[in-house]
Scaffold this active site. Structure first.
Site, PDB file in Angstrom:
ATOM      1  N   SER A  21       0.831  -1.214   0.000  1.00  0.00           N
ATOM      2  CA  SER A  21       0.000   0.000   0.000  1.00  0.00           C
ATOM      3  C   SER A  21       0.864   1.262   0.000  1.00  0.00           C
ATOM      4  CB  SER A  21      -0.908   0.010   1.227  1.00  0.00           C
ATOM      5  OG  SER A  21      -1.585   1.244   1.287  1.00  0.00           O
ATOM      6  N   SER A  23      -0.566   4.147   0.730  1.00  0.00           N
ATOM      7  CA  SER A  23      -1.267   5.102   1.601  1.00  0.00           C
ATOM      8  C   SER A  23      -0.419   5.598   2.775  1.00  0.00           C
ATOM      9  CB  SER A  23      -2.586   4.497   2.099  1.00  0.00           C
ATOM     10  OG  SER A  23      -3.433   4.305   1.002  1.00  0.00           O
ATOM     11  N   LYS A  72     -13.183  -3.762   1.426  1.00  0.00           N
ATOM     12  CA  LYS A  72     -14.052  -2.614   1.124  1.00  0.00           C
ATOM     13  C   LYS A  72     -15.552  -2.929   1.173  1.00  0.00           C
ATOM     14  CE  LYS A  72     -10.943  -0.010  -1.923  1.00  0.00           C
ATOM     15  NZ  LYS A  72     -10.884   0.715  -3.202  1.00  0.00           N
ATOM     16  N   ASN A  93     -14.203   2.898   1.554  1.00  0.00           N
ATOM     17  CA  ASN A  93     -12.733   2.929   1.629  1.00  0.00           C
ATOM     18  C   ASN A  93     -12.226   3.850   2.741  1.00  0.00           C
ATOM     19  OD1 ASN A  93     -13.007   5.508   0.582  1.00  0.00           O
ATOM     20  ND2 ASN A  93     -11.498   5.240  -1.038  1.00  0.00           N
ATOM     21  N   ASP A 108     -13.340   7.354  -3.692  1.00  0.00           N
ATOM     22  CA  ASP A 108     -12.815   7.078  -5.044  1.00  0.00           C
ATOM     23  C   ASP A 108     -13.478   7.945  -6.115  1.00  0.00           C
ATOM     24  OD1 ASP A 108     -10.956   5.212  -4.268  1.00  0.00           O
ATOM     25  OD2 ASP A 108     -12.298   3.506  -4.545  1.00  0.00           O
ATOM     26  N   GLY A 134     -14.976  -2.028 -17.705  1.00  0.00           N
ATOM     27  CA  GLY A 134     -14.921  -2.650 -16.384  1.00  0.00           C
ATOM     28  C   GLY A 134     -16.200  -2.390 -15.613  1.00  0.00           C
ATOM     29  N   GLY A 136     -16.355  -3.379 -11.934  1.00  0.00           N
ATOM     30  CA  GLY A 136     -16.082  -3.648 -10.517  1.00  0.00           C
ATOM     31  C   GLY A 136     -16.368  -2.417  -9.671  1.00  0.00           C
ATOM     32  N   GLY A 137     -15.824  -2.412  -8.461  1.00  0.00           N
ATOM     33  CA  GLY A 137     -16.040  -1.289  -7.543  1.00  0.00           C
ATOM     34  C   GLY A 137     -15.499   0.013  -8.099  1.00  0.00           C
ATOM     35  N   ILE A 224      -7.093   3.860 -14.651  1.00  0.00           N
ATOM     36  CA  ILE A 224      -6.982   3.952 -13.192  1.00  0.00           C
ATOM     37  C   ILE A 224      -5.840   3.084 -12.674  1.00  0.00           C
ATOM     38  CG2 ILE A 224      -9.432   4.541 -12.964  1.00  0.00           C
ATOM     39  CD1 ILE A 224      -9.560   1.839 -11.372  1.00  0.00           C
TER      40      ILE A 224
HETATM   41  P1  ATR Z   1     -12.223  -3.207  -8.616  1.00  0.00           P
HETATM   42  O1  ATR Z   1     -13.197  -3.351  -7.488  1.00  0.00           O
HETATM   43  O2  ATR Z   1     -10.897  -2.633  -8.205  1.00  0.00           O
HETATM   44  O3  ATR Z   1     -12.814  -2.500  -9.791  1.00  0.00           O
HETATM   45  P2  ATR Z   1     -12.716  -5.917  -9.497  1.00  0.00           P
HETATM   46  O4  ATR Z   1     -14.047  -5.885  -8.867  1.00  0.00           O
HETATM   47  O5  ATR Z   1     -11.854  -7.119  -9.282  1.00  0.00           O
HETATM   48  O6  ATR Z   1     -11.821  -4.694  -9.048  1.00  0.00           O
HETATM   49  O7  ATR Z   1     -12.895  -5.653 -11.063  1.00  0.00           O
HETATM   50  C1  ATR Z   1     -11.904  -5.914 -11.986  1.00  0.00           C
HETATM   51  C2  ATR Z   1     -12.399  -5.541 -13.383  1.00  0.00           C
HETATM   52  O8  ATR Z   1     -11.369  -5.926 -14.333  1.00  0.00           O
HETATM   53  C3  ATR Z   1     -13.663  -6.285 -13.812  1.00  0.00           C
HETATM   54  O9  ATR Z   1     -14.427  -5.452 -14.638  1.00  0.00           O
HETATM   55  C4  ATR Z   1     -13.090  -7.472 -14.590  1.00  0.00           C
HETATM   56  O10 ATR Z   1     -13.969  -8.007 -15.553  1.00  0.00           O
HETATM   57  P3  ATR Z   1     -14.983  -9.230 -15.151  1.00  0.00           P
HETATM   58  O11 ATR Z   1     -16.123  -8.581 -14.426  1.00  0.00           O
HETATM   59  O12 ATR Z   1     -15.357  -9.805 -16.445  1.00  0.00           O
HETATM   60  O13 ATR Z   1     -14.181 -10.151 -14.276  1.00  0.00           O
HETATM   61  C5  ATR Z   1     -11.933  -6.797 -15.308  1.00  0.00           C
HETATM   62  N1  ATR Z   1     -10.940  -7.760 -15.780  1.00  0.00           N
HETATM   63  C6  ATR Z   1     -10.035  -8.427 -15.046  1.00  0.00           C
HETATM   64  N2  ATR Z   1      -9.281  -9.246 -15.839  1.00  0.00           N
HETATM   65  C7  ATR Z   1      -9.752  -9.090 -17.110  1.00  0.00           C
HETATM   66  C8  ATR Z   1      -9.423  -9.651 -18.385  1.00  0.00           C
HETATM   67  N3  ATR Z   1      -8.428 -10.554 -18.505  1.00  0.00           N
HETATM   68  N4  ATR Z   1     -10.115  -9.236 -19.470  1.00  0.00           N
HETATM   69  C9  ATR Z   1     -11.111  -8.310 -19.349  1.00  0.00           C
HETATM   70  N5  ATR Z   1     -11.478  -7.749 -18.169  1.00  0.00           N
HETATM   71  C10 ATR Z   1     -10.808  -8.119 -17.062  1.00  0.00           C
END
Ligand code: ATR
Length: 282
Positions: A21, A23, A72, A93, A108, A134, A136-137, A224
């Site tokens: 980290s 931070s 988180k 966070n 964030d 993407g 995710g969070g 990011i």
């Molecule tokens: P965070 O909370 O930091 O956003 P996360 O929830 O693990 O992290 O999300 C990771 C993102 O990267 C997701 O959108 C993931 O896509 P999936 O929902 O299909 O898993 C994307 N990601 C990770 N590896 C990938 C890959 N090889 N190709 C395309 N997308 C990928």
């Protein structure tokens, strides 16, 4: 809170693992810069111990925490209150203790928007469609920020289509649409902004494979990911003349409101801090 500890403000980041980290570098730089009495520690806590260790740390006088992977989402049920930003993002966070209650938010969204404004001052989110890769969070924070800044359209694209659809359902915003991962090159036509929130391009991960041919020249490109600082995506965008926005700025900016919450000062990101953080990344 223990009154005898009130002068010295203890804070820290909870993760598992936590050794990488950045931070502590950021917050301890500000504690020193502003001549404050306090400390910010890296706290390695496994998920099974989160509840008991949080209670213990608060008893020991900790006033605030950051949370990182994998805590988180897990921390939400342990909070007495979370704000609307954390609720829609589905992740906390930043924690602070107020009137003996544990409160949570997510900084964030602020970090993403403030960094975008700093690095691409000429652009407005109202300029046109944004493409967000993407779901995710991090994507949730970015999308909430873009919506709050008045983005007229957001095209959300994720490898796993169901996850993108779930996010769109949760947000219930007509201007938020989803497209398939295979459609990401085409989705860039007439876009005013591209944001990568996936982990693609991160050290140890494959690069993001995307053609920027259809992206208008005046659209900024944000990643990011901050390790490496210049991802292949940003290198490609820079070579085409786009304004590029790296992930380190978002990391630094998201730390500012958390620090303000605990120490009462909204800190500035100075050159010394950027040098220290880049050094720690090596
Ligand atoms: P965070 O909370 O930091 O956003 P996360 O929830 O693990 O992290 O999300 C990771 C993102 O990267 C997701 O959108 C993931 O896509 P999936 O929902 O299909 O898993 C994307 N990601 C990770 N590896 C990938 C890959 N090889 N190709 C395309 N997308 C990928």
């Amino acid at each position: 809170m223990n009154r005898s500890n009130q002068g010295f403000i203890k804070t820290g980041v909870i993760g598992f693992p936590i050794s990488h980290s950045l931070s502590p570098v950021i917050h301890n730089h500000w504690i020193e810069k502003y001549g404050l009495s306090g400390s910010y520690e890296a706290l390695n806590i496994p998920p099974k111990d989160l509840e008991t260790d949080l209670q213990r740390l608060i008893r020991e006088g900790f006033k605030g925490f950051n949370l990182t992977v994998p805590h988180k989402e897990l921390v939400i049920p342990l909070c007495d209150d979370i704000d609307d930003t954390a609720r829609i993002i589905g992740a906390v966070n930043t924690l602070w203790v107020e009137d003996e209650r544990l409160k949570g938010t997510n900084t964030d969204k602020y970090g993403f928007i403030e960094n975008l404004k700093a690095k691409a001052p000429g652009m407005s989110c109202k300029d046109g469609p944004a493409v967000v890769l993407g779901a995710g969070g991090a994507a949730r924070a970015v999308i909430r920020g873009l919506l709050d800044e008045g983005a007229p359209e957001i095209r959300l694209i994720n490898r796993t289509a169901e996850r993108a659809e779930k996010l769109a359902e949760d947000f219930r915003e007509p201007c938020l649409t989803t497209a398939l991962w295979s459609e990401k090159n085409a989705a860039l036509a007439d876009a005013a902004l591209l944001v990568n929130t996936t982990t693609l391009g991160m050290r140890g991960q494959p690069p993001l494979d995307i053609s920027l041919d259809r992206l208008p020249a005046n659209a900024p490109v944000c990643d990011i990911v901050y390790n490496p600082l210049e991802t292949k995506l940003l290198g490609k965008a820079k070579a085409r003349g786009h304004i590029t926005v790296d992930g380190l700025g978002m990391l630094l900016h998201q730390a500012r409101p958390a620090f303000e919450r605990w120490y009462g000062v909204l800190p500035e990101i100075d050159e010394d801090l950027i040098i220290k953080v880049k050094e720690a990344l090596r």
